[in-house]
Scaffold this active site. Structure first.
Site, PDB file in Angstrom:
ATOM      1  N   GLY A 173       0.780  -1.233   0.000  1.00  0.00           N
ATOM      2  CA  GLY A 173       0.000   0.000   0.000  1.00  0.00           C
ATOM      3  C   GLY A 173       0.809   1.279   0.000  1.00  0.00           C
TER       4      GLY A 173
ATOM      5  N   PRO B  21       4.542  -5.032  -1.315  1.00  0.00           N
ATOM      6  CA  PRO B  21       4.337  -3.877  -2.192  1.00  0.00           C
ATOM      7  C   PRO B  21       3.950  -4.315  -3.607  1.00  0.00           C
ATOM      8  CG  PRO B  21       6.690  -4.193  -1.711  1.00  0.00           C
ATOM      9  CD  PRO B  21       5.958  -5.310  -1.041  1.00  0.00           C
ATOM     10  N   GLY B  22       2.965  -3.669  -4.177  1.00  0.00           N
ATOM     11  CA  GLY B  22       2.594  -3.907  -5.568  1.00  0.00           C
ATOM     12  C   GLY B  22       2.867  -2.642  -6.369  1.00  0.00           C
ATOM     13  N   ARG B  23       2.024  -1.651  -6.133  1.00  0.00           N
ATOM     14  CA  ARG B  23       2.097  -0.381  -6.848  1.00  0.00           C
ATOM     15  C   ARG B  23       3.496   0.245  -6.808  1.00  0.00           C
ATOM     16  NH1 ARG B  23      -2.377   2.784  -7.262  1.00  0.00           N
ATOM     17  NH2 ARG B  23      -3.225   1.606  -5.528  1.00  0.00           N
TER      18      ARG B  23
ATOM     19  N   ARG C 100      -8.292   3.230 -14.362  1.00  0.00           N
ATOM     20  CA  ARG C 100      -8.197   3.887 -13.055  1.00  0.00           C
ATOM     21  C   ARG C 100      -8.797   5.290 -13.008  1.00  0.00           C
ATOM     22  NH1 ARG C 100      -4.080   4.966 -10.704  1.00  0.00           N
ATOM     23  NH2 ARG C 100      -4.784   4.534  -8.597  1.00  0.00           N
TER      24      ARG C 100
ATOM     25  N   TYR D  74     -11.557   5.259 -10.254  1.00  0.00           N
ATOM     26  CA  TYR D  74     -11.177   5.879  -8.972  1.00  0.00           C
ATOM     27  C   TYR D  74     -10.935   7.376  -9.074  1.00  0.00           C
ATOM     28  CZ  TYR D  74      -9.225   1.095  -8.164  1.00  0.00           C
ATOM     29  OH  TYR D  74      -9.004  -0.240  -8.067  1.00  0.00           O
TER      30      TYR D  74
ATOM     31  N   CYS E 278     -16.560   4.343 -25.917  1.00  0.00           N
ATOM     32  CA  CYS E 278     -17.893   4.939 -25.974  1.00  0.00           C
ATOM     33  C   CYS E 278     -18.459   5.149 -24.588  1.00  0.00           C
ATOM     34  CB  CYS E 278     -18.816   4.074 -26.819  1.00  0.00           C
ATOM     35  SG  CYS E 278     -18.273   4.070 -28.522  1.00  0.00           S
ATOM     36  N   GLU E 279     -17.827   6.003 -23.836  1.00  0.00           N
ATOM     37  CA  GLU E 279     -18.268   6.423 -22.503  1.00  0.00           C
ATOM     38  C   GLU E 279     -17.803   7.861 -22.337  1.00  0.00           C
ATOM     39  OE1 GLU E 279     -19.634   4.825 -19.732  1.00  0.00           O
ATOM     40  OE2 GLU E 279     -19.894   2.900 -20.762  1.00  0.00           O
TER      41      GLU E 279
ATOM     42  N   TYR F 121      -1.774  -1.651 -11.984  1.00  0.00           N
ATOM     43  CA  TYR F 121      -3.230  -1.704 -12.148  1.00  0.00           C
ATOM     44  C   TYR F 121      -3.695  -1.078 -13.464  1.00  0.00           C
ATOM     45  CZ  TYR F 121      -2.581  -2.820  -7.242  1.00  0.00           C
ATOM     46  OH  TYR F 121      -2.137  -3.395  -6.077  1.00  0.00           O
TER      47      TYR F 121
HETATM   48  C1  LIG Z   1      -3.435  -5.187  -3.247  1.00  0.00           C
HETATM   49  C2  LIG Z   1      -2.704  -5.769  -2.113  1.00  0.00           C
HETATM   50  C3  LIG Z   1      -1.367  -5.465  -1.897  1.00  0.00           C
HETATM   51  C4  LIG Z   1      -0.616  -4.460  -2.741  1.00  0.00           C
HETATM   52  O1  LIG Z   1      -1.079  -3.173  -2.595  1.00  0.00           O
HETATM   53  P1  LIG Z   1      -0.301  -1.958  -3.322  1.00  0.00           P
HETATM   54  O2  LIG Z   1      -1.136  -0.777  -2.989  1.00  0.00           O
HETATM   55  O3  LIG Z   1      -0.288  -2.259  -4.765  1.00  0.00           O
HETATM   56  O4  LIG Z   1       1.071  -1.907  -2.738  1.00  0.00           O
HETATM   57  C5  LIG Z   1      -0.711  -6.099  -0.874  1.00  0.00           C
HETATM   58  N1  LIG Z   1      -1.338  -7.001  -0.076  1.00  0.00           N
HETATM   59  C6  LIG Z   1      -2.637  -7.320  -0.256  1.00  0.00           C
HETATM   60  C7  LIG Z   1      -3.257  -8.312   0.632  1.00  0.00           C
HETATM   61  C8  LIG Z   1      -3.358  -6.718  -1.260  1.00  0.00           C
HETATM   62  O5  LIG Z   1      -4.637  -7.038  -1.435  1.00  0.00           O
END
Ligand SMILES: *Cc1c(COP(=O)(O)O)cnc(C)c1O
Length: 429
Positions: A245, A286-288, A325, A329, A356-357, A385
């Site tokens: 996150g 971490p993802g994002r 996104r 969002y 078409c939106e 994402y």
């Molecule tokens: C989506 C998610 C993440 C990654 O979140 P980011 O905002 O992309 O860092 C990590 N853990 C869990 C359980 C998630 O659902």
């Protein structure tokens, strides 16, 4: 926003000229600066090494899940999180080591859990009582096997970009509720289950978080849970998983701490707490922050609509099908003209897509230099994402994905064709 340019003044990505990339791979396209991905994974690891805290960095692959990405994650020796049978399948196709995969999800199906067990997935992050039962039932087929698990808790803390609160998260579809005693009940059941090996607990408090206090509050709370379970059940945790996150910069208005500094601040808080057991490994997800800043989307300008007194509409050859996104969002992004990314803005336009939106607006207020049909526009920090949420809405083929590193570009997901769009369609005649 940080960008790099070459002698011609063109935007570069991974050492490659963005105009040349558009020429070679066509538009729209997703381009990743692979060195930036590696650098971010290494920055996270360095913080733990420096503080001498045992750890795993587990890339939350839902942010961007392709064979090539799992290969890079494996090269960087990080773990990955998957949240579906499809992500698991993709990781295994990339020969990602199953032992380094954590499987998340609030409604894992029997088939998905079977696939995870068959693959030898390292950790299953159990979300609810239904799953706890289902998993034990499935494990009976292999009586000698022990499965490592974490319990996902809802710690009663949720964080948003600029704030966190201490109650909001309790009403969530994810995890065992702490407040009502469900988490404790789950721990009892897991510890009594002969084929489950409870490593520790997990919480994920939100996404695109700018405020470190929420993580610190969650970490402190989770440590108190582990201390209570130690006293009550004699449980010695090996893992405390704090989720992901960490926020990133999408526009100059965003000013997050560097993601690694976030983790450092959390570790500082953790190290202040005296523990009646050895320091558990700290896992993060971490993802994002790993793939977001590394990604760029290239588009070409097409039509333009000028209405006297109103902001002009400049349309590009992609939109909500390749980046949902903004529509989903109200996410904000920054666009530059790839040929002159540093040129001063001449006008502020609605940068819109071709779908078409009316809501198919990539950037509602995009300051840009003069643009002509055919000009290449780059939208920055689109690596998370974007591709992973792409659709075929309006029967648009999904774009190509290209990895650029050290001046070399390689196609890692081919552009869909019109034939791909009908490959699963069956005739009714
Ligand atoms: C989506 C998610 C993440 C990654 O979140 P980011 O905002 O992309 O860092 C990590 N853990 C869990 C359980 C998630 O659902």
């Amino acid at each position: 926003m940080d960008i790099t340019t070459n002698a011609a003044g063109h935007l570069t990505i991974g050492g490659c000229d963005a105009l040349a990339l558009a020429q070679e791979f066509d538009t729209p396209a997703y381009i990743y600066d692979v060195a930036a991905i590696r650098q971010q994974i290494r920055a996270f690891a360095a913080v733990f090494e420096q503080r001498q805290v045992p750890y795993e960095v587990s890339y939350a692959s839902k942010a961007f899940a392709t064979v090539a990405m799992y290969q890079v994650a494996a090269q960087e020796h990080c773990h990955v999180d998957v949240v579906s049978g499809g992500e698991l399948y993709t990781a295994l196709k990339a020969n990602f080591p199953a032992a380094n995969i954590s499987f998340h999800g609030n409604n894992k199906s029997e088939a998905e859990l079977k696939a995870a067990l068959a693959a030898g997935v390292g950790t299953i992050i159990v979300d609810n009582f239904y799953e706890l039962d289902l998993l034990q039932g499935l494990l009976k087929a292999t009586p000698e096997k022990q499965q490592n698990i974490l319990l996902r808790l809802t710690p009663g803390i949720s964080a948003h970009t600029h704030a966190y609160d201490q109650t909001g998260q309790t009403d969530s579809k994810f995890g065992f509720d702490l407040e009502s005693g469900q988490a404790e009940q789950a721990a009892k059941l897991a510890l009594a289950a002969p084929q489950l090996n409870l490593l520790g607990i997990h919480a994920h408090i939100g996404s695109q978080i700018f405020e470190v206090a929420g993580f610190q509050a969650a970490a402190t709370k989770l440590l108190s849970v582990l201390k209570a379970w130690h006293q009550e059940f004699g449980f010695t945790p090996q893992v405390l998983n704090l989720g992901g996150g960490f926020g990133i910069r999408y526009t100059d208005g965003d000013d997050p701490l560097p993601a690694a500094d976030f983790v450092d601040a959390i570790l500082a808080t953790l190290q202040e707490t005296a523990l009646p057991f050895a320091q558990p490994a700290i896992w993060i997800e971490p993802g994002r922050s790993i793939v977001g800043p590394a990604g760029y989307q290239l588009y070409r300008v097409g039509s333009r609509k000028d209405v006297p007194g109103l902001r002009p509409y400049v349309a590009v050859d992609g939109g909500m099908g390749d980046n949902i996104r903004p529509a989903l969002y109200q996410a904000h992004y920054t666009a530059v003209k790839a040929a002159t990314p540093q040129a001063p803005a001449l006008e502020t336009v609605h940068l819109v897509g071709k779908y078409c939106e009316s809501g198919d607006i990539l950037i509602d207020e995009a300051p840009l230099p003069a643009t002509q049909p055919g000009d290449v526009i780059a939208v920055l920090a689109t690596g998370a994402y974007g591709y992973s949420m792409a659709s075929n809405y309006n029967r648009n083929p999904r774009p190509a994905v290209v990895f650029a590193e050290n001046g070399q570009a390689k196609l890692v997901v081919r552009r869909e064709t019109d034939a791909d769009l009908v490959q699963n369609d069956l005739s009714y005649l």
